[in-house]
Design a protein around this motif. Structure first.
Motif, PDB file in Angstrom:
ATOM      1  N   TRP A 277     -59.196 -97.812 -66.919  1.00  5.19           N
ATOM      2  CA  TRP A 277     -60.088 -98.709 -67.380  1.00  5.19           C
ATOM      3  C   TRP A 277     -61.393 -98.062 -67.460  1.00  5.19           C
ATOM      4  N   VAL A 278     -61.786 -97.507 -66.536  1.00  2.00           N
ATOM      5  CA  VAL A 278     -63.090 -96.638 -66.634  1.00  2.00           C
ATOM      6  C   VAL A 278     -63.065 -95.589 -67.497  1.00  2.00           C
ATOM      7  N   ARG A 279     -61.747 -94.713 -67.466  1.00  2.22           N
ATOM      8  CA  ARG A 279     -61.558 -93.751 -68.078  1.00  2.22           C
ATOM      9  C   ARG A 279     -61.725 -94.000 -69.609  1.00  2.22           C
ATOM     10  N   GLY A 280     -60.993 -95.175 -69.864  1.00  2.00           N
ATOM     11  CA  GLY A 280     -60.868 -95.580 -71.154  1.00  2.00           C
ATOM     12  C   GLY A 280     -62.067 -95.828 -71.654  1.00  2.00           C
ATOM     13  N   GLN A 281     -63.218 -96.097 -71.078  1.00  2.00           N
ATOM     14  CA  GLN A 281     -64.554 -96.373 -71.838  1.00  2.00           C
ATOM     15  C   GLN A 281     -65.395 -95.011 -72.510  1.00  2.00           C
ATOM     16  N   SER A 282     -64.509 -93.980 -72.033  1.00  2.00           N
ATOM     17  CA  SER A 282     -65.264 -92.441 -72.467  1.00  2.00           C
ATOM     18  C   SER A 282     -64.928 -92.521 -73.906  1.00  2.00           C
ATOM     19  N   VAL A 315     -53.572 -89.319 -54.054  1.00  2.00           N
ATOM     20  CA  VAL A 315     -54.135 -88.369 -55.074  1.00  2.00           C
ATOM     21  C   VAL A 315     -53.238 -88.185 -56.285  1.00  2.00           C
ATOM     22  N   GLU A 316     -51.904 -88.453 -55.944  1.00  2.00           N
ATOM     23  CA  GLU A 316     -50.664 -88.313 -57.023  1.00  2.00           C
ATOM     24  C   GLU A 316     -50.736 -89.557 -57.915  1.00  2.00           C
ATOM     25  N   GLU A 317     -51.086 -90.812 -56.883  1.00  2.00           N
ATOM     26  CA  GLU A 317     -51.065 -92.000 -57.746  1.00  2.00           C
ATOM     27  C   GLU A 317     -52.306 -92.315 -58.628  1.00  2.00           C
ATOM     28  N   ASN A 318     -53.589 -91.944 -57.906  1.00  2.00           N
ATOM     29  CA  ASN A 318     -54.737 -92.041 -58.880  1.00  2.00           C
ATOM     30  C   ASN A 318     -54.749 -91.170 -59.982  1.00  2.00           C
ATOM     31  N   LEU A 319     -54.081 -89.777 -59.974  1.00  2.00           N
ATOM     32  CA  LEU A 319     -54.332 -88.788 -60.920  1.00  2.00           C
ATOM     33  C   LEU A 319     -53.309 -88.959 -61.827  1.00  2.00           C
ATOM     34  N   LYS A 320     -52.480 -89.898 -61.728  1.00  2.00           N
ATOM     35  CA  LYS A 320     -51.362 -89.983 -62.885  1.00  2.00           C
ATOM     36  C   LYS A 320     -52.262 -90.379 -64.225  1.00  2.00           C
ATOM     37  N   ASP A 321     -51.432 -89.551 -65.183  1.00  3.52           N
ATOM     38  CA  ASP A 321     -52.094 -89.866 -66.587  1.00  3.52           C
ATOM     39  C   ASP A 321     -51.741 -91.165 -67.277  1.00  3.52           C
ATOM     40  N   VAL A 322     -52.393 -92.310 -66.853  1.00  4.59           N
ATOM     41  CA  VAL A 322     -52.199 -93.368 -67.425  1.00  4.59           C
ATOM     42  C   VAL A 322     -53.315 -93.811 -68.391  1.00  4.59           C
ATOM     43  N   VAL A 323     -53.025 -94.131 -69.808  1.00  5.91           N
ATOM     44  CA  VAL A 323     -53.913 -94.423 -70.690  1.00  5.91           C
ATOM     45  C   VAL A 323     -53.461 -95.760 -71.116  1.00  5.91           C
ATOM     46  N   LEU A 324     -54.680 -96.622 -71.346  1.00  3.50           N
ATOM     47  CA  LEU A 324     -54.524 -98.045 -72.087  1.00  3.50           C
ATOM     48  C   LEU A 324     -54.791 -98.008 -73.528  1.00  3.50           C
ATOM     49  N   THR A 325     -54.109 -98.944 -73.755  1.00  3.38           N
ATOM     50  CA  THR A 325     -54.374 -99.031 -75.422  1.00  3.38           C
ATOM     51  C   THR A 325     -55.711 -99.996 -75.633  1.00  3.38           C
ATOM     52  N   GLU A 326     -56.139-100.084 -76.822  1.00  2.00           N
ATOM     53  CA  GLU A 326     -57.412-100.647 -77.223  1.00  2.00           C
ATOM     54  C   GLU A 326     -57.222-102.083 -76.825  1.00  2.00           C
ATOM     55  N   ASP A 327     -56.239-102.830 -77.119  1.00  2.00           N
ATOM     56  CA  ASP A 327     -55.722-104.262 -76.779  1.00  2.00           C
ATOM     57  C   ASP A 327     -55.687-104.493 -75.371  1.00  2.00           C
ATOM     58  N   GLU A 328     -55.157-103.490 -74.563  1.00  2.00           N
ATOM     59  CA  GLU A 328     -55.242-103.571 -73.242  1.00  2.00           C
ATOM     60  C   GLU A 328     -56.663-103.411 -72.559  1.00  2.00           C
ATOM     61  N   LYS A 330     -59.530-104.312 -74.100  1.00  4.32           N
ATOM     62  CA  LYS A 330     -60.105-105.433 -74.740  1.00  4.32           C
ATOM     63  C   LYS A 330     -59.979-106.703 -73.802  1.00  4.32           C
ATOM     64  N   THR A 331     -58.477-106.814 -73.384  1.00  2.00           N
ATOM     65  CA  THR A 331     -58.246-107.789 -72.498  1.00  2.00           C
ATOM     66  C   THR A 331     -58.965-107.867 -71.213  1.00  2.00           C
ATOM     67  N   LEU A 332     -58.948-106.710 -70.545  1.00  3.19           N
ATOM     68  CA  LEU A 332     -59.784-106.724 -69.225  1.00  3.19           C
ATOM     69  C   LEU A 332     -61.061-106.823 -69.672  1.00  3.19           C
ATOM     70  N   ASP A 333     -61.759-106.316 -70.816  1.00  2.17           N
ATOM     71  CA  ASP A 333     -63.193-106.488 -71.033  1.00  2.17           C
ATOM     72  C   ASP A 333     -63.282-108.026 -70.952  1.00  2.17           C
ATOM     73  N   GLU A 334     -62.521-108.818 -71.674  1.00  2.00           N
ATOM     74  CA  GLU A 334     -62.445-110.395 -71.812  1.00  2.00           C
ATOM     75  C   GLU A 334     -62.420-111.049 -70.405  1.00  2.00           C
TER      76      GLU A 334
END
Length: 356
Positions: A277-282, A315-328, A330-334
């Motif tokens: 989510w933090v990364r997705g704000q970039s 480290v391996e968990e935190n740095l896994k390349d997980v990317v959220l969709t815009e809908d996801e 927005k869901t967390l934003d709400e």
């Protein structure tokens, strides 16, 4: 949602960085020989922005001693790492800001001295951890500019600052003949949205300054174990922070639970959702607050989360390349708008230097 590769100091860099604080600044730090393989794995996974601190540990065993050991063992990694070091506190590891020229020189020289016999002789970014409430940061910037011009540090970062300070610092740095402020470090997570609401991200976007987001897991609240009650925290300073008291944890954990639900749907872990989510704000286009409190839709700056971890597994968990969709996203934003976390980031004394 695809994201362009971030750029820091003119270099292409990873979407995620690595915070070193917990490797040395803890009650029972691990031996360096156990930590160095963890750091190596973080770099292998693309976390090449490393965030260290002069005061992360004791005067004889802090981030800089750890980095000396690392780059002695792995000299070829020096050119791969963008090293950001926080300092500017009082001598002997006391994290109270003192931006007098003599103390800034002492702080930078201490850090450089520990690296001088390694392959990493230059600090890429040096930043004062907080703004000196008595002196401001103008003297610190003037002093650090001397080190940049001498080729001893690559750029000047600023940390825990207000939108007003960022704008003034950018003007001052450019006036000293440098390209500008290299980076801004702030706290940002699903439990901490301050930068979206106080104009900090807006100014960074306008000025083109990348942001390092520390504590993207809210100091463990968004980790696998979470913080359900104050006693879940180990004895120490975190136990006394307002956001982690029993009277507000039930409210704050509504966001934790929502992230856990999304993790199940996405097929990943809750910490991965929180970091994503933090990364997705970039670079995302979003309505945020300006310095004057008004709102504006704008493209956010580059934001690089810098989670810490002291085991290879984490480290391996935190740095896994997980990317959220815009809908996801927005869901967390709400959800964070509906259930804003309660309690300040620091106690009353800490908050006096939290937005310098």
């Amino acid at each position: 949602m695809s994201q362009p590769q971030p750029t820091v100091l003119g270099r292409k860099t990873g979407h995620l960085g690595y915070g070193l604080m917990g490797l040395t600044w803890r009650q029972d730090p691990k031996p360096f020989e156990d930590i160095i393989p963890v750091m190596k794995r973080a770099l292998e996974l693309g976390a090449d922005n490393w965030n260290a601190g002069e005061f992360y540990g004791t005067p004889d065993r802090n981030s800089m001693h750890l980095l000396k050991s690392y780059f002695t063992q792995h000299p070829s990694d020096a050119s791969k790492v963008i090293l950001c070091v926080k300092g500017g506190g009082l001598p002997n590891g006391v994290p109270i800001p003192d931006s007098s020229p003599e103390n800034i020189r002492r702080s930078v020289d201490f850090c450089l001295d520990l690296l001088k016999d390694t392959s990493k002789k230059q600090i890429d970014i040096f930043e004062c951890a907080r703004v000196d409430p008595q002196r401001g940061n103008e003297q610190a910037i003037e002093t650090l500019a001397e080190y940049v011009k001498a080729g001893k540090i690559g750029g000047i970062g600023i940390s825990e600052v207000s939108a007003k300070t960022i704008r003034a610092s950018q003007k001052q740095v450019k006036g000293l003949g440098l390209p500008g402020v290299t980076s801004v470090e702030i706290e940002m997570s699903l439990w901490c949205l301050d930068a979206l609401n106080n104009g900090v991200l807006a100014v960074c976007a306008e000025e083109g300054i990348p942001v390092f987001a520390y504590s993207p897991l809210a100091r463990g609240a968004l980790s696998g174990n979470g913080i359900r009650k104050n006693s879940d925290l180990p004895e120490g300073p975190l136990r006394h922070l307002p956001k982690y008291q029993d009277d507000v944890l039930a409210v704050n954990n509504k966001i934790t639970d929502a992230a856990a639900d999304m993790a199940k749907e996405h097929g990943c872990t809750m910490p991965q959702i929180a970091i994503a989510w933090v990364r997705g704000q970039s670079g995302r286009t979003k309505t945020i607050a300006l310095e004057d409190g008004s709102k504006k839709e704008m493209k956010l700056p580059t934001i690089i989360p810098i989670p810490g971890a002291s085991t290879v597994k984490r480290v391996e968990e935190n740095l896994k390349d997980v990317v959220l969709t815009e809908d996801e996203l927005k869901t967390l934003d709400e959800l964070v708008e509906k259930f804003p976390t309660q309690g300040n980031r620091y106690d009353e004394g800490g908050m006096t230097v939290a937005n310098g």
